[in-house]
Design a protein around this motif. Structure first.
Motif, PDB file in Angstrom:
ATOM      1  N   GLU A   1       0.821  -1.213   0.000  1.00 56.67           N
ATOM      2  CA  GLU A   1       0.000   0.000   0.000  1.00 56.67           C
ATOM      3  C   GLU A   1       0.857   1.266   0.000  1.00 56.67           C
ATOM      4  O   GLU A   1       0.424   2.309  -0.499  1.00 56.67           O
ATOM      5  N   ALA A   2       2.070   1.174   0.555  1.00 54.22           N
ATOM      6  CA  ALA A   2       2.944   2.348   0.600  1.00 54.22           C
ATOM      7  C   ALA A   2       3.785   2.492  -0.673  1.00 54.22           C
ATOM      8  O   ALA A   2       4.299   3.576  -0.957  1.00 54.22           O
ATOM      9  N   ALA A   3       3.922   1.420  -1.443  1.00 54.95           N
ATOM     10  CA  ALA A   3       4.778   1.439  -2.631  1.00 54.95           C
ATOM     11  C   ALA A   3       4.132   2.263  -3.738  1.00 54.95           C
ATOM     12  O   ALA A   3       2.913   2.249  -3.926  1.00 54.95           O
ATOM     13  N   SER A   4       4.974   2.967  -4.486  1.00 50.67           N
ATOM     14  CA  SER A   4       4.484   3.695  -5.655  1.00 50.67           C
ATOM     15  C   SER A   4       4.138   2.716  -6.765  1.00 50.67           C
ATOM     16  O   SER A   4       4.541   1.544  -6.742  1.00 50.67           O
ATOM     17  N   ILE A   5       3.394   3.194  -7.754  1.00 51.39           N
ATOM     18  CA  ILE A   5       3.068   2.352  -8.901  1.00 51.39           C
ATOM     19  C   ILE A   5       4.342   1.885  -9.590  1.00 51.39           C
ATOM     20  O   ILE A   5       4.469   0.713 -10.001  1.00 51.39           O
ATOM     21  N   GLN A   6       5.344   2.764  -9.694  1.00 54.98           N
ATOM     22  CA  GLN A   6       6.608   2.388 -10.338  1.00 54.98           C
ATOM     23  C   GLN A   6       7.306   1.272  -9.564  1.00 54.98           C
ATOM     24  O   GLN A   6       7.868   0.342 -10.152  1.00 54.98           O
ATOM     25  N   ARG A   7       7.248   1.366  -8.240  1.00 58.05           N
ATOM     26  CA  ARG A   7       7.887   0.327  -7.430  1.00 58.05           C
ATOM     27  C   ARG A   7       7.132  -0.995  -7.557  1.00 58.05           C
ATOM     28  O   ARG A   7       7.742  -2.068  -7.591  1.00 58.05           O
ATOM     29  N   LEU A   8       5.825  -0.917  -7.628  1.00 61.18           N
ATOM     30  CA  LEU A   8       5.020  -2.130  -7.799  1.00 61.18           C
ATOM     31  C   LEU A   8       5.281  -2.764  -9.161  1.00 61.18           C
ATOM     32  O   LEU A   8       5.346  -3.993  -9.282  1.00 61.18           O
ATOM     33  N   MET A   9       5.433  -1.945 -10.183  1.00 64.36           N
ATOM     34  CA  MET A   9       5.732  -2.496 -11.511  1.00 64.36           C
ATOM     35  C   MET A   9       7.083  -3.210 -11.496  1.00 64.36           C
ATOM     36  O   MET A   9       7.231  -4.291 -12.074  1.00 64.36           O
ATOM     37  N   ALA A  10       8.068  -2.615 -10.827  1.00 66.06           N
ATOM     38  CA  ALA A  10       9.369  -3.271 -10.715  1.00 66.06           C
ATOM     39  C   ALA A  10       9.252  -4.593  -9.968  1.00 66.06           C
ATOM     40  O   ALA A  10       9.920  -5.577 -10.286  1.00 66.06           O
ATOM     41  N   ALA A  11       8.374  -4.624  -8.963  1.00 67.08           N
ATOM     42  CA  ALA A  11       8.180  -5.840  -8.171  1.00 67.08           C
ATOM     43  C   ALA A  11       7.433  -6.916  -8.950  1.00 67.08           C
ATOM     44  O   ALA A  11       7.453  -8.090  -8.573  1.00 67.08           O
ATOM     45  N   ALA A  12       6.762  -6.527 -10.027  1.00 67.26           N
ATOM     46  CA  ALA A  12       5.944  -7.470 -10.793  1.00 67.26           C
ATOM     47  C   ALA A  12       6.766  -8.289 -11.772  1.00 67.26           C
ATOM     48  O   ALA A  12       6.219  -8.943 -12.652  1.00 67.26           O
ATOM     49  N   THR A  13       8.077  -8.254 -11.633  1.00 64.73           N
ATOM     50  CA  THR A  13       8.976  -9.082 -12.442  1.00 64.73           C
ATOM     51  C   THR A  13       9.510 -10.205 -11.565  1.00 64.73           C
ATOM     52  O   THR A  13      10.162  -9.942 -10.556  1.00 64.73           O
ATOM     53  N   GLY A  14       9.223 -11.432 -11.914  1.00 67.22           N
ATOM     54  CA  GLY A  14       9.680 -12.566 -11.117  1.00 67.22           C
ATOM     55  C   GLY A  14       8.520 -13.418 -10.643  1.00 67.22           C
ATOM     56  O   GLY A  14       7.376 -12.967 -10.574  1.00 67.22           O
ATOM     57  N   ASN A  15       8.827 -14.655 -10.305  1.00 72.29           N
ATOM     58  CA  ASN A  15       7.798 -15.623  -9.909  1.00 72.29           C
ATOM     59  C   ASN A  15       8.207 -16.386  -8.658  1.00 72.29           C
ATOM     60  O   ASN A  15       9.287 -16.206  -8.118  1.00 72.29           O
ATOM     61  N   ASP A  16       7.286 -17.247  -8.232  1.00 78.52           N
ATOM     62  CA  ASP A  16       7.519 -18.190  -7.108  1.00 78.52           C
ATOM     63  C   ASP A  16       7.880 -17.531  -5.783  1.00 78.52           C
ATOM     64  O   ASP A  16       8.933 -17.830  -5.206  1.00 78.52           O
ATOM     65  N   PRO A  17       7.034 -16.675  -5.219  1.00 80.02           N
ATOM     66  CA  PRO A  17       5.737 -16.233  -5.744  1.00 80.02           C
ATOM     67  C   PRO A  17       5.885 -14.988  -6.615  1.00 80.02           C
ATOM     68  O   PRO A  17       6.861 -14.244  -6.490  1.00 80.02           O
ATOM     69  N   SER A  18       4.904 -14.758  -7.451  1.00 78.16           N
ATOM     70  CA  SER A  18       4.855 -13.520  -8.222  1.00 78.16           C
ATOM     71  C   SER A  18       4.183 -12.445  -7.383  1.00 78.16           C
ATOM     72  O   SER A  18       3.570 -12.726  -6.346  1.00 78.16           O
ATOM     73  N   LEU A  19       4.282 -11.208  -7.826  1.00 79.16           N
ATOM     74  CA  LEU A  19       3.588 -10.147  -7.111  1.00 79.16           C
ATOM     75  C   LEU A  19       2.091 -10.388  -7.141  1.00 79.16           C
ATOM     76  O   LEU A  19       1.384 -10.102  -6.153  1.00 79.16           O
ATOM     77  N   ALA A  20       1.588 -10.933  -8.241  1.00 80.05           N
ATOM     78  CA  ALA A  20       0.156 -11.251  -8.315  1.00 80.05           C
ATOM     79  C   ALA A  20      -0.226 -12.261  -7.241  1.00 80.05           C
ATOM     80  O   ALA A  20      -1.277 -12.132  -6.588  1.00 80.05           O
ATOM     81  N   ASP A  21       0.617 -13.271  -7.021  1.00 82.69           N
ATOM     82  CA  ASP A  21       0.343 -14.253  -5.957  1.00 82.69           C
ATOM     83  C   ASP A  21       0.254 -13.566  -4.601  1.00 82.69           C
ATOM     84  O   ASP A  21      -0.622 -13.876  -3.781  1.00 82.69           O
ATOM     85  N   ILE A  22       1.174 -12.634  -4.352  1.00 81.07           N
ATOM     86  CA  ILE A  22       1.210 -11.960  -3.056  1.00 81.07           C
ATOM     87  C   ILE A  22      -0.025 -11.087  -2.862  1.00 81.07           C
ATOM     88  O   ILE A  22      -0.622 -11.048  -1.773  1.00 81.07           O
ATOM     89  N   VAL A  23      -0.427 -10.398  -3.919  1.00 79.36           N
ATOM     90  CA  VAL A  23      -1.634  -9.568  -3.819  1.00 79.36           C
ATOM     91  C   VAL A  23      -2.847 -10.432  -3.487  1.00 79.36           C
ATOM     92  O   VAL A  23      -3.695 -10.051  -2.663  1.00 79.36           O
ATOM     93  N   ARG A  24      -2.925 -11.601  -4.109  1.00 80.12           N
ATOM     94  CA  ARG A  24      -4.047 -12.501  -3.802  1.00 80.12           C
ATOM     95  C   ARG A  24      -3.996 -12.983  -2.358  1.00 80.12           C
ATOM     96  O   ARG A  24      -5.030 -13.247  -1.744  1.00 80.12           O
ATOM     97  N   MET A  25      -2.799 -13.106  -1.788  1.00 83.02           N
ATOM     98  CA  MET A  25      -2.664 -13.591  -0.403  1.00 83.02           C
ATOM     99  C   MET A  25      -3.104 -12.559   0.619  1.00 83.02           C
ATOM    100  O   MET A  25      -3.781 -12.883   1.603  1.00 83.02           O
ATOM    101  N   VAL A  26      -2.676 -11.309   0.435  1.00 82.13           N
ATOM    102  CA  VAL A  26      -2.820 -10.325   1.508  1.00 82.13           C
ATOM    103  C   VAL A  26      -3.955  -9.321   1.276  1.00 82.13           C
ATOM    104  O   VAL A  26      -4.306  -8.578   2.179  1.00 82.13           O
ATOM    105  N   HIS A  27      -4.499  -9.271   0.069  1.00 84.59           N
ATOM    106  CA  HIS A  27      -5.635  -8.387  -0.251  1.00 84.59           C
ATOM    107  C   HIS A  27      -5.386  -6.939   0.170  1.00 84.59           C
ATOM    108  O   HIS A  27      -6.076  -6.406   1.049  1.00 84.59           O
ATOM    109  N   PRO A  28      -4.393  -6.277  -0.454  1.00 78.76           N
ATOM    110  CA  PRO A  28      -4.167  -4.869  -0.092  1.00 78.76           C
ATOM    111  C   PRO A  28      -5.375  -4.012  -0.464  1.00 78.76           C
ATOM    112  O   PRO A  28      -6.049  -4.276  -1.467  1.00 78.76           O
TER     113      PRO A  28
END
Length: 515
Positions: free
Chosen positions: A149-176
């Motif tokens: 929730e504190a991360a900027s959109i740019q930081r979130l986009m950078a975080a959306a590179t990579g898997n196991d878990p992916s950023l999408a997996d994490i969002v589904r886990m914690v429901h920001p």
């Protein structure tokens, strides 16, 4: 004449007795609990090493953490991340604290989990069950949610590179909780749920449009998203001017194969970026990364780009201490030093070997003190002449070219004693898995030889740089002996402080870390 080793002098009888057998089968000294954790945190990468596997390394670090206070675990985690630029170990120690001291964990999380890769590693470790739970739990889940929730959109986009878990997996886990329509649309796009296209961040909207028509200008998204598609030489040239410093270093040959260096202005742009001092500082570039990059560049990489890498290497050595007096540097060139410095990982082992790091440290110290002696060793000291005026990369390559044989850490000290040499500082760079030299009078041969050297040079100091996470040493720490683990600028700083008398102990340095 009676056999000397049976009737040792008084000084030798008072040396500390060895208390452990190392992985190579030789006698050694075990690090104390705090020193062991600090050494593991600064050198461990949770990968298979030459002598032990990743599982044993994981067991070692968790056992070491249990033997010290949670406060020291916290300091070791922050030190390893902020000073040592480590990744897996700081994330593991942060995860450990969520069960060992839940009240302390949030402070460490804020200091250690500083980008998307670290966030994904933390979540992966938490869900593995290795720190006592297979789910995030309420407090860690809140920490992850707050990070998102504190991360900027740019930081979130950078975080959306990579898997196991992916950023999408994490969002589904914690429901920001999305604080805006833009954030809500981004989360929907990320996890494949319905979203309002008009509310998407401009960068994502541009990326979606570019995917439909790749003749459009390159959108300002992480370069990895774009390289999954076919790009022209001009487009690769544009990416070379915008990707991060480390990514640029790692993709020079790919950029060359794309033909981008033939595009006017690209090689000059890349050379300027590689040599930019501010960019080097932000990227926390390690000298060995530059040395290896120089060795890997292909013929298609222009000479001005290669020259920029060499200039960056010299700049990165600014923190290497200039040790005064009679300095002797002893890099271990035995067979075990051929292993990757960050361990073996299937399909992802580092090309940087332990020998490369030892060679670079020796060459760098020689640059600061051109009168220093360099004594490479394996079974015995290896005769090798280095030119103190040569480029660091040249001397490092010469040393790295000598690799094989057993490990005999006491060999250079024994040579200095036979010569009755005058010595102020000895620096040994090794994985510490000595087994060729036998124990003497209950102590290691290294301690026995150092004791003899000290008898002639009372003010001499011994610095042992341990670059592998095996948890033992050949010279136990005391006022004149520093054991320090790692291969980053933090090690150079520790050396300088010890040599100048500012500190006596590596644990003391870690304890000074603010959490």
């Amino acid at each position: 004449m009676a056999l000397k080793r049976l009737f040792a002098g008084t000084a030798s009888r008072f040396l500390p007795r060895t208390d452990v057998v190392n992985h190579a089968g030789g006698v050694a000294y075990a690090y104390g609990p705090e020193a062991k954790l600090a050494q593991l945190a600064a050198t461990g990468s949770l990968s298979d090493g030459f002598y032990s596997g990743a599982e044993a390394q994981l067991d070692d670090v968790l056992a070491a953490a249990a033997d010290v206070s949670p406060e020291f675990v916290a300091k070791a985690a922050v030190y390893a991340r902020k000073s040592g630029a480590m990744k897996d170990m700081p994330a593991l120690l942060t995860a450990y604290l969520t069960t060992a001291d839940p009240d302390l964990a949030p402070c460490v999380f804020g200091r250690v989990i500083d980008n998307g890769r670290m966030l994904r590693t933390f979540v992966q470790i938490m869900r593995s069950g290795q720190v006592g739970r297979r789910s995030l739990g309420s407090r860690p889940k809140r920490l992850v949610r707050e990070w998102l929730e504190a991360a900027s959109i740019q930081r979130l986009m950078a975080a959306a590179t990579g898997n196991d878990p992916s950023l999408a997996d994490i969002v589904r886990m914690v429901h920001p909780g999305p604080a805006s329509a833009e954030r809500r649309a981004f989360y929907g796009w990320l996890i494949g749920k319905p979203y309002d296209f008009a509310a998407l961040p401009a960068e994502i909207a541009a990326f979606e449009a570019w995917k439909r028509d790749t003749s459009l200008p390159l959108p300002p998204v992480p370069f990895e998203w774009l390289t999954a598609h076919s790009l022209s030489a001009e487009q690769w040239g544009e990416l070379a001017g915008r990707m991060g410093w480390q990514a640029l270093r790692m993709n020079l040959n790919t950029i060359a194969r794309s033909g981008a260096f033939l595009v006017p202005g690209v090689s000059g742009t890349v050379a300027r970026r590689l040599g930019d001092a501010e960019a080097l500082s932000r990227a926390r570039v390690m000298p060995y990364q530059l040395m290896v990059a120089m060795g890997q560049v292909g013929d298609g990489v222009p000479l001005d780009v290669q020259a920029a890498l060499e200039k960056a290497l010299e700049s990165s050595l600014a923190k290497v201490p200039v040790l005064s007096g009679n300095v002797v540097v002893c890099p271990d060139v035995s067979g075990s030093m051929s292993s990757p410095v960050t361990g073996y990982r299937k399909g992802a082992s580092s090309k940087v070997r332990c020998i490369d790091v030892a060679a670079l440290v020796a060459a760098a110290l020689l640059r600061g003190n051109r009168q220093a002696r360099v004594l490479p060793f394996e079974f015995n000291v290896v005769s090798l002449k280095l030119d103190p005026k040569a480029r660091v990369a040249v001397n490092a390559a010469k040393l790295a070219g000598v690799c094989g044989g057993g490990t005999n850490v006491s060999a250079p000290l024994a040579l200095l004693n036979r010569e009755r040499a005058k010595v102020d500082t000895v620096v040994i760079v090794s994985d510490n898995e000595s087994w060729v030299d036998p124990s003497r009078n209950g102590a290691t041969a290294t301690m026995d030889e150092w004791n003899r050297l000290k008898a002639r040079n009372p003010g001499a100091k011994l610095i042992c740089i341990d670059i592998a996470p095996y948890g033992t040493t050949q010279a136990t720490s005391r006022a004149d002996i520093l054991n320090v683990g790692g291969f980053t600028d933090a090690v150079f700083d520790a050396m300088a402080r010890f040599a100048s008398g500012q500190t006596r102990d590596w644990v003391e340095i870690v304890n000074e870390t603010e959490v």
